[in-house]
Design an enzyme around this catalytic site. Structure first.
Site, PDB file in Angstrom:
ATOM      1  N   TYR A   1     -10.903 -22.349   2.631  1.00 17.99           N
ATOM      2  CA  TYR A   1      -9.664 -21.575   2.532  1.00 17.99           C
ATOM      3  C   TYR A   1      -9.021 -21.758   1.165  1.00 17.99           C
ATOM      4  O   TYR A   1      -9.450 -22.600   0.365  1.00 17.99           O
ATOM      5  CB  TYR A   1      -8.696 -21.981   3.656  1.00 17.99           C
ATOM      6  CG  TYR A   1      -7.994 -23.296   3.430  1.00 17.99           C
ATOM      7  CD1 TYR A   1      -8.674 -24.505   3.555  1.00 17.99           C
ATOM      8  CD2 TYR A   1      -6.648 -23.345   3.071  1.00 17.99           C
ATOM      9  CE1 TYR A   1      -8.027 -25.720   3.342  1.00 17.99           C
ATOM     10  CE2 TYR A   1      -5.994 -24.552   2.865  1.00 17.99           C
ATOM     11  CZ  TYR A   1      -6.695 -25.734   3.000  1.00 17.99           C
ATOM     12  OH  TYR A   1      -6.059 -26.924   2.785  1.00 17.99           O
TER      13      TYR A   1
ATOM     14  N   LYS B   1     -12.429 -27.206  -0.419  1.00 11.20           N
ATOM     15  CA  LYS B   1     -11.203 -26.867   0.316  1.00 11.20           C
ATOM     16  C   LYS B   1     -11.616 -26.351   1.696  1.00 11.20           C
ATOM     17  O   LYS B   1     -11.625 -25.154   1.975  1.00 11.20           O
ATOM     18  CB  LYS B   1     -10.354 -25.855  -0.479  1.00 11.20           C
ATOM     19  CG  LYS B   1      -8.876 -25.923  -0.110  1.00 11.20           C
ATOM     20  CD  LYS B   1      -8.006 -25.305  -1.164  1.00 11.20           C
ATOM     21  CE  LYS B   1      -6.573 -25.078  -0.706  1.00 11.20           C
ATOM     22  NZ  LYS B   1      -5.817 -26.269  -0.314  1.00 11.20           N
TER      23      LYS B   1
ATOM     24  N   GLU C   1      -5.699 -39.199  -3.741  1.00  7.13           N
ATOM     25  CA  GLU C   1      -4.680 -38.147  -3.807  1.00  7.13           C
ATOM     26  C   GLU C   1      -3.743 -38.373  -2.636  1.00  7.13           C
ATOM     27  O   GLU C   1      -3.668 -39.497  -2.123  1.00  7.13           O
ATOM     28  CB  GLU C   1      -5.360 -36.761  -3.771  1.00  7.13           C
ATOM     29  CG  GLU C   1      -6.238 -36.545  -2.556  1.00  7.13           C
ATOM     30  CD  GLU C   1      -6.856 -35.153  -2.487  1.00  7.13           C
ATOM     31  OE1 GLU C   1      -6.416 -34.243  -3.191  1.00  7.13           O
ATOM     32  OE2 GLU C   1      -7.790 -34.984  -1.666  1.00  7.13           O
TER      33      GLU C   1
HETATM   34  C1  LIG Z   1      -5.626 -32.520  -0.104  1.00  5.04           C
HETATM   35  C2  LIG Z   1      -4.938 -31.701  -1.145  1.00  5.04           C
HETATM   36  N1  LIG Z   1      -4.919 -32.144  -2.416  1.00  5.04           N
HETATM   37  C3  LIG Z   1      -4.285 -31.447  -3.388  1.00  5.04           C
HETATM   38  C4  LIG Z   1      -3.631 -30.244  -3.116  1.00  5.04           C
HETATM   39  C5  LIG Z   1      -2.924 -29.501  -4.232  1.00  5.04           C
HETATM   40  O1  LIG Z   1      -3.592 -28.319  -4.572  1.00  5.04           O
HETATM   41  P1  LIG Z   1      -2.812 -27.093  -5.251  1.00  5.04           P
HETATM   42  O2  LIG Z   1      -2.118 -27.637  -6.441  1.00  5.04           O
HETATM   43  O3  LIG Z   1      -3.896 -26.137  -5.601  1.00  5.04           O
HETATM   44  O4  LIG Z   1      -1.851 -26.561  -4.229  1.00  5.04           O
HETATM   45  C6  LIG Z   1      -3.644 -29.742  -1.815  1.00  5.04           C
HETATM   46  C7  LIG Z   1      -2.983 -28.468  -1.526  1.00  5.04           C
HETATM   47  O5  LIG Z   1      -2.812 -28.057  -0.431  1.00  5.04           O
HETATM   48  C8  LIG Z   1      -4.311 -30.481  -0.798  1.00  5.04           C
HETATM   49  O6  LIG Z   1      -4.343 -30.039   0.466  1.00  5.04           O
END
Ligand SMILES: Cc1ncc(COP(=O)(O)O)c(C=O)c1O
Length: 288
Positions: free
Chosen positions: A33, A147, A179
């Site tokens: 997604y 993702k 993260e």
């Molecule tokens: C696990 C995870 N890490 C990092 C991010 C940050 O990604 P982005 O900056 O593209 O929203 C997300 C965003 O939903 C996430 O689910």
């Protein structure tokens, strides 16, 4: 205006969108997604989101059902079909419906689904106070760069954070920061911004890239390198970044103050620069 979704070629009210119980997204979480932020009805960093989508699809051996111009058109139609000026456009592709078998089936039509919700940035009060987070062991799988819709690990971690009235769970694996459950993490240590490099252990955040560009362009001291749990716990500042959280200071970690317990000066500057950047991009002429 009611909420419009998209399912396999058709735009329809979200309540009418239905899929098969044999869909591999439902049975196995076999799908990927994206969430694309839209400001004043203009998608932000769409090309980058579509490139990350392609990388996720490639990683799970799923053929992209649409070329980029078609995705651009579909995203535009979802945005036009929904009432909010600022939206989070969610799009999901699963491997489609097939007899239950772990092996990826051949010749199955993927399921393509899109919806939108109102995009509400963190409130001015939250930006001013910063948010609370806890530190947890990163017990997810080892392909966090994909993702994937299989988000059970992230949901469990985020729920543990919510149980303690915290906005995020910041994750460590073998003594190293990875993260957070739904965002990337930056810290400030001895005046230098630190963030872990991209790897199979973190999602390559689009906001992470924007923040690194801002740090580079404004000559703000930073290093992309592995960050230890000890550095995280003794940081002057901690921020989480994501499309919905933008750049949000974490001011309490495991019940202890981060730095002064207020958002720090580096994070405040980067937050302001992020907003300037957003405003500039949104004013720029639209091109294909
Ligand atoms: C696990 C995870 N890490 C990092 C991010 C940050 O990604 P982005 O900056 O593209 O929203 C997300 C965003 O939903 C996430 O689910």
């Amino acid at each position: 205006m009611s909420e419009t979704a998209y399912l396999n070629g058709e735009f329809l009210p979200i309540e009418q969108a239905k899929i098969s119980v044999l869909d591999r997204g439902f049975i196995f979480g076999d799908g990927v997604y994206e969430v694309i932020p839209v400001y004043s009805r203009r998608p932000f960093r769409l090309a980058e989101h579509l490139a990350r989508l392609q990388a996720s699809l490639d990683a799970i051996r799923l053929v992209n059902p649409h070329p980029a111009p078609k995705w651009t058109e579909l995203v535009g139609k979802i945005v036009a079909g929904n009432p909010w000026e600022d939206q989070a456009v969610y799009l999901q592709i699963t491997r489609g419906a097939a007899k239950r078998d772990h092996v990826f089936p051949k010749g199955v039509k993927p399921t393509v689904f899109m919806m939108a919700s109102e995009l509400v940035p963190p409130s001015a009060e939250l930006v001013k106070s910063g948010a609370k987070a806890i530190v947890l062991p990163d017990r997810r799988w080892l392909r966090c760069d994909i993702k994937s819709v299989s988000l059970l690990g992230n949901c469990m971690l985020r729920t543990l954070a919510a149980d303690q009235d915290c906005a995020e769970a910041i994750l460590v694996r073998e003594g190293m920061l990875t993260e957070a459950s739904a965002s990337n993490v930056f810290i400030v240590k001895d005046g230098t911004v630190l963030t872990p490099p991209k790897s199979h252990l973190i999602l390559p955040g689009i906001t992470y890239d924007v923040v690194l560009e801002i740090l580079r362009e404004n000559s703000i001291a930073h290093e992309v390198r592995p960050v230890t749990e000890a550095e995280l716990r003794s940081a002057e500042e901690v921020w989480v970044t994501s499309s919905s959280r933008e750049v949000l200071a974490i001011t309490t970690l495991d019940g202890k103050r981060v730095g002064s317990g207020q958002p720090g000066p580096v994070g405040e500057r980067v937050h302001a620069l992020y907003h300037q950047y957003k405003a500039k991009v949104m004013r720029a002429p639209i091109h294909a």
